[in-house]
Write an enzyme that holds these catalytic residues in place. Sequence first.
Site, mmCIF file in Angstrom:
data_model
loop_
_atom_site.group_PDB
_atom_site.id
_atom_site.type_symbol
_atom_site.label_atom_id
_atom_site.label_comp_id
_atom_site.label_asym_id
_atom_site.label_seq_id
_atom_site.Cartn_x
_atom_site.Cartn_y
_atom_site.Cartn_z
ATOM 1 C CE LYS A 218 -1.775 0.611 -3.503
ATOM 2 N NZ LYS A 218 -3.137 0.854 -3.953
ATOM 3 N N GLY B 240 -17.162 2.051 -1.862
ATOM 4 C CA GLY B 240 -15.821 1.732 -1.819
ATOM 5 C C GLY B 240 -15.147 0.463 -1.254
ATOM 6 C CB THR C 293 -0.971 -0.212 1.087
ATOM 7 O OG1 THR C 293 -1.854 1.190 1.097
ATOM 8 C CG2 THR C 293 -0.432 -0.122 2.568
ATOM 9 C CE1 TYR D 243 -10.678 1.499 1.786
ATOM 10 C CE2 TYR D 243 -11.541 0.301 3.999
ATOM 11 C CZ TYR D 243 -10.288 0.772 3.145
ATOM 12 O OH TYR D 243 -8.999 0.453 3.658
#
Length: 569
Positions: free
Chosen positions: A309, A475, A305, A454
Amino acid sequence: MLAASTAYASRIQRFRLPRVCVAVVGEEASNIIDRAESLVRDNPFMEFRLDYLSNPSASLPKLKYFLDLHPEATVIATCRRAVNGGKFKGSAAAQLELLTKAAATGFQLVDLELQSAEILKAGELAELKDKVGVILSYHDFRVTKKLEDLFAGMKKHPADFYKVVSTATTLYDNVQMMKFLQAHSAQYEMVGLCMGEQGIISRVLGVRAGSIFTFSSATRGEETAPGQVTAAELRDTYRIEMVDAATLVYGVAGDPVAHSMSPIMMNTAFRRETVNAVYLALHAKTLKDLLACVNDIPLRGLSITMPYKQDIVSVLSNSDVLTRQIGACNTVVRGQDGKLYGFNTDVAGVVGPLEQRMMLQGTKILIVGAGGVARAAAFGLKNKGAEVFITNRTADKGQALARQSKSKYLKRADVAKSNFDVIVNATPVGMGANRQSPLEDKELNTKYVFDLVYVPAETRLMKMARAKNIEVIPGLEMFVQQGARQFEIWSGKPAPVAEMSFVVNKALERMAALGGENHEEPPSPLPPRAVPKPAPAPAPKAALPAGKKKAKELMRKPAKKAGKKAVRR
Ligand code: NAP
């Protein structure tokens, strides 16, 4: 001999102790007893922190009631001195006197710091050890360094257990700790772990490197050391009782990761599909630190993450077409050859929920944003034949992505004049405390809004869309789909999507209840421990036997034969 090995072999537990010891604190004996009563059924192994008590010595007779009533419990008495990181203001001699009384009270084990042992008179520690099991401990609240030198000094003192607790400032500190445990656990009864957020690896995997047990808190907020996790998390999320040499290790690596929902989602998936694997949150302050651990732990797979990335791509031996196209990787597999292979499942996270609702060929889709997730969305949707438009706060970046992905750039001023089948929000606008919408009401001319944000579960954009009868895709669906693909890549099994979605949903609800979604750094999504109502403090029972046989003798015998103070497991 063992230290040279790169994998951590499981050890035979010579002592019949559970793997998790729960630290119990309270200012008064009644607080400790209440808490212990509520814990003892699930947690027969506890540590009572006598140094937290306002009057430790006067509290011992009251604590004796609990010990007498619960012969099934194994309890450590710890009275850490303030100079060594505890709360006890007395001298080492006063500490020794208290621990000697604790032994007479019925505690099976006592914890004494190395620093205290060093200033006791000759023979005093051996005398204590004759009465009770002794854990000789050392805590470093700053770093993980010179463990061998430290242990050379520790083992000069007689003890039943040697406990070494350091602080992880890098992920690799966990590897140092586990190598250290592995080197000595054949000869000594070792307990070891690293404190701090980065110490989670050693808290979970230390037991397979040779730590006889590890420590946990009773509930969130009752931690006695930095980075301590609750007993429920260790058992339910990380399944510590089952961790063995065959357990495959995975993790989400990034900076920060403390509040990631990936551990709860992926550990649920592994448990549901009976995969012997554990998934950890790896706070990597540098990519170099993360890569240093991959082979030593060894890690079988990683979710990557922010902010790694893109950087991870250059260290991959090979990757899927999407990773190469997008230039970003969120899923790593470590092959049997030790090499790293990359995949991008963010694309599946965006494409999957849309394909469940429509044919993407020829569908008109607007992506708002031009960052990492927007890239995955643009390439993934173009590959499926959608007509993709991009708008972005910084026009240059949006235009560059449109060019690379063969999409069209749309000026923000033109959004309100256009109609779409789907609008995808790929910006952080609306996330956490930010109650904004990336688009205005008049710009929402679409059949679907897919908000990739989200947290919170319901954003301002989603509310605006619902008010206009536009169908909303949350999300959460992307989060679950990208995780489901990771699970499938790693395990070769179909992902239990419904369970994964359920636990993340529940975690979001808990977070909302705690008000966490209002903060930039929400509280951990892991469930707070359900604390049963404490039972009233037990009344004294004069008839109970004192049962003060020495713990180490008892622990070597099966519970039945050993009598009241036997350790059950
Ligand atoms: P990123 O690489 O930092 O890109 C952020 C994009 O949003 C950039 O294009 C940026 O525009 C734009 N932006 C940022 N703040 C803005 C503002 N105040 N107004 C307008 N535009 C703004 O981030 P990312 O990795 O693509 O992630 C974007 C969001 O996607 C995350 O915040 C997260 O909420 C969500 N996400 C969801 C999932 C999931 O599984 N559901 C997974 C990953 C990410 P500029 O180019 O002008 O800076």
